[in-house]
Scaffold this motif. Sequence first.
Motif: not given
Length: 162
Positions: A144, A149-150, A152-153, A156-157
């Motif tokens: 973070k 943010p994109v 980070e997502e 994760q995926q």
Amino acid sequence: MSGILAIYPGSFDPLTNGHLDLIERGRQLFDHLVVAILTNLEKDPLFTTEERVTMLREATAGMGNVSIDTFTGLLVDYATQKKARVIMRGVRAFSDYEYELQMALMNRKLQPHLETVFLMPAESYSYISSRLVKEIFRHGGSVKGLVPPVVEEMLQQKVFPS
Ligand code: PNS
């Protein structure tokens, strides 16, 4: 296209807030900034070219004079084909400088009309690198504030798909 076009080349695997800081600075200096993603990476990238294009497009949406592109082969050939005057690169610390200087001088030897411009990111981003972001994330650490943010997502995926 009139005015100075600059190319900001890189692997962007993945895009970090340090890269974004440089994009913001570059777009204020130059009339148009093309962020150019190298597609034929010798190192095995975590993200595909399409995924890296997606994260850059999302993170720079609304930046009027910034566009995202991909290239293969020599940077100077790509820059010449785009009619760019400037190659923009970021230098975080002294340790970056030797490699960057070598590339800049080699690019100048190959294509004297292209000028390399070095920009420094904000100090608060000077320790961020794509390599460390991947390493931290893979080991369950928080990224973070280090990436948009994109990204980070997408990390994760990619790393912990559900
Ligand atoms: O983000 P990176 O991995 O530090 O970016 C390196 C990049 C893409 C700028 C560099 O590897 C490059 O320009 N590659 C294209 C091939 C090329 O022109 N090589 C000669 C450089 S002197």
